[in-house]
Design a protein around this motif. Structure first.
Motif, PDB file in Angstrom:
ATOM      1  N   UNK A 220       0.730  -1.276  -0.174  1.00  0.00           N
ATOM      2  CA  UNK A 220       0.145  -0.026  -0.227  1.00  0.00           C
ATOM      3  C   UNK A 220       1.055   1.077   0.398  1.00  0.00           C
ATOM      4  N   UNK A 221       0.296   2.404  -0.053  1.00  0.00           N
ATOM      5  CA  UNK A 221       0.862   3.499   0.236  1.00  0.00           C
ATOM      6  C   UNK A 221       1.286   3.811   1.117  1.00  0.00           C
ATOM      7  N   UNK A 222       0.535   3.441   2.361  1.00  0.00           N
ATOM      8  CA  UNK A 222       0.924   3.800   3.352  1.00  0.00           C
ATOM      9  C   UNK A 222       2.404   3.484   4.348  1.00  0.00           C
ATOM     10  N   UNK A 223       2.579   1.844   3.490  1.00  0.00           N
ATOM     11  CA  UNK A 223       3.640   1.482   3.584  1.00  0.00           C
ATOM     12  C   UNK A 223       4.550   1.768   2.953  1.00  0.00           C
ATOM     13  N   UNK A 224       4.243   1.969   1.546  1.00  0.00           N
ATOM     14  CA  UNK A 224       6.164   2.798   0.600  1.00  0.00           C
ATOM     15  C   UNK A 224       6.058   3.578   1.167  1.00  0.00           C
ATOM     16  N   UNK A 225       6.151   4.615   1.741  1.00  0.00           N
ATOM     17  CA  UNK A 225       6.248   5.863   3.059  1.00  0.00           C
ATOM     18  C   UNK A 225       6.615   5.181   4.181  1.00  0.00           C
ATOM     19  N   UNK A 258      -4.147   7.591 -10.852  1.00  0.00           N
ATOM     20  CA  UNK A 258      -5.094   6.167 -11.463  1.00  0.00           C
ATOM     21  C   UNK A 258      -5.423   5.766  -9.613  1.00  0.00           C
ATOM     22  N   UNK A 259      -4.345   5.619  -8.519  1.00  0.00           N
ATOM     23  CA  UNK A 259      -4.669   5.411  -7.777  1.00  0.00           C
ATOM     24  C   UNK A 259      -6.387   5.419  -6.355  1.00  0.00           C
ATOM     25  N   UNK A 353      -3.778   2.323  -3.105  1.00  0.00           N
ATOM     26  CA  UNK A 353      -4.270   3.262  -2.299  1.00  0.00           C
ATOM     27  C   UNK A 353      -5.580   2.927  -1.582  1.00  0.00           C
ATOM     28  N   UNK A 354      -4.807   2.770   0.303  1.00  0.00           N
ATOM     29  CA  UNK A 354      -6.008   2.364   0.361  1.00  0.00           C
ATOM     30  C   UNK A 354      -7.293   2.894   0.882  1.00  0.00           C
ATOM     31  N   UNK A 355      -8.361   2.351   1.379  1.00  0.00           N
ATOM     32  CA  UNK A 355      -9.901   3.153   1.116  1.00  0.00           C
ATOM     33  C   UNK A 355     -10.282   4.042  -0.463  1.00  0.00           C
TER      34      UNK A 355
END
Length: 484
Positions: A220-225, A258-259, A353-355
């Motif tokens: 996820x993008x949060x995990x990427x950060x 896109x996400x 992207x979550x949610x």
């Protein structure tokens, strides 16, 4: 279909010849048995004229049959037997692309010594500008590469590409991906021959660095950060990026948009029912600047040049741990140092992207890779020669094997099944399972809007425009284009 037509024509010719021989034999018998009256003579004259007409028809049919036989010998279009010169422009300035593509040209000229192909290889960014200048000055090459999308459509509208639908339907034996043919088409006609390969994009990463720091591939993008923050804390540049070229940085903008909003928000902005100032594009611009301020990118990111390999260079020195880029970078890294590439480089899709309600399987890239269009006008002989080069040499077994060995997957059904490189296997898997392929904005958008997109992305990375200013500038360019 062509073979059936050829057989039918030859059968008609044979039947006509037999019929004419019978008519001639009967006429001779009648002539020796009695002296014709004036009426009989008139009938004979009419018969002679009819026979002559039939003979002309027979000759025309034979000529057409001969032409069909010449064009379809071996089931392939044949190069006309006359001196022909073809000017060809592409962007294959570096190996392995240069060697592979020039090799196709050399094989073609060896088999067809009557045809001379003058190739010009131009760097990516310079190429686009030079092609436009050549078109506007009447010097457009006979055969030129492009990426499809909006620019291709404008080349067609301006009269610099001939339709290839009949040639593709009748003389192309290559099982191209449907998506590749779709991206080669405009208003119901095919205008380009695919020859490069799929061009998906995702994140290359250093497996050794990840293992050393105990990092997992982010989903996820949060995990990427979280991964990026850990890399930063350990003195690694999270993302290698050379954004002097502008389009490299735009990959982040495209994926983030896109996400958040799928392809729908982009399509709406392009057709005028939506806007580049919508939530998806606001999210993309905001996130880029958040990452810039967090130090996720190299210092002087807008002064580094991807054409010079400066982004790969930061990966090689292990100063940077990740690189969002096109799938062709696998070939470039492998060509530079195959052992280092194999030992250190992995690949993962841009995280979800979550949610978000948008489809998270979307890949940013292209199904066509590159395509050749032909500016041959009414010169059918030159068109045939160029078409043979593009279909029978740029897409033959020798070319395709070289492409696969170099890390490029041809846009042909079944090619992904032969891949050995783990990175390319993942790219093909992501590409094949994607619900949609978002064509690169700079290829899809009209040139003027494309330039606004790339320039505003560079401004975002340079923190010289706010997200609102950047997106408004892009929207204004789109609105101006639609109004005109």
């Amino acid at each position: 279909m062509k073979l059936k037509k050829l057989v039918s024509l030859l059968l008609i010719v044979t039947l006509m010849i037999v019929s004419l021989m019978a008519c001639k034999k009967g006429g001779d018998t009648q002539k020796t048995s009695s002296t014709p009256t004036q009426e009989a003579a008139g009938e004979k004259t009419a018969e002679t004229k009819e026979a002559a007409t039939e003979a002309d028809t027979t000759q025309e049919a034979a000529t057409e049959a001969q032409t069909e036989a010449t064009d379809t010998a071996g089931g392939k279009l044949q190069v006309p037997d006359k001196d022909i010169t073809i000017t060809l422009w592409d962007i294959a300035t570096e190996d392995p692309a240069n060697g592979i593509q020039q090799g196709a040209v050399d094989r073609f000229m060896k088999d067809h010594p009557n045809v001379k192909v003058k190739t010009t290889h131009i760097q990516n960014d310079t190429y686009k500008e030079k092609l436009i200048i050549a078109m506007s000055s009447g010097q457009c090459p006979d055969m030129y590469m492009h990426w499809g999308g909006g620019p291709m459509n404008e080349y067609i509208e301006s009269g610099f590409a001939v339709p290839l639908t009949d040639l593709m339907n009748n003389y192309c034996e290559i099982d191209f991906l449907d998506a590749a043919i779709a991206q080669s088409s405009y208003k119901g006609d095919i205008y380009a021959v695919p020859y490069g390969g799929i061009g998906g994009s995702g994140i290359f990463y250093n497996k050794t660095i990840f293992s050393k720091l105990g990092l997992q591939v982010p989903a996820t993008i949060s995990e990427l950060e979280t991964v990026a923050n850990t890399l930063k804390e350990n003195d690694y540049i999270p993302f290698s990026l050379a954004n002097q070229n502008k389009w490299t940085g735009s990959m982040y903008f495209m994926y983030l948009a896109a996400r958040y909003g799928g392809v729908e928000e982009f399509n709406a902005a392009v057709d005028g029912t939506g806007s580049f100032e919508s939530d998806a594009f606001q999210y993309a611009a905001d996130t880029i600047q958040k990452w810039v301020k967090a130090g996720y990118f190299p210092d002087g990111v807008n002064s580094l040049n991807t054409d010079d390999g400066q982004d790969r260079g930061l990966m090689y020195t292990e100063e940077a741990a990740m690189m969002l880029h096109g799938s062709w970078q696998a070939a470039s890294m492998k060509n530079d140092n195959a052992d280092w590439y194999t030992q250190n480089i992995g690949y993962f899709a841009f995280p979800k992207l979550e949610n978000s309600k948008a489809d998270q399987s979307i890949v940013v890239g292209t199904s066509i890779g590159n395509g050749f269009s032909f500016n041959t006008g009414d010169d059918q002989d030159k068109l045939k020669a160029a078409f043979v080069l593009a279909t029978q040499y740029y897409n033959d077994d020798t070319y395709n094997k070289a492409q696969l060995a170099a890390g490029t997957i041809p846009s042909i059904n079944g090619m992904g099944d032969t891949i050995q490189d783990p990175c390319m296997q993942q790219i093909w898997k992501d590409f094949s399972s994607a619900s949609n392929v978002q064509l690169w904005y700079d290829q899809y958008l009209p040139p003027a809007v494309s330039e606004a997109h790339q320039s505003t992305c560079q401004e975002l990375f340079g923190l010289t425009m706010t997200p609102q200013e950047a997106n408004k500038t892009l929207q204004d360019a789109m609105a101006k284009y639609l109004a005109e």
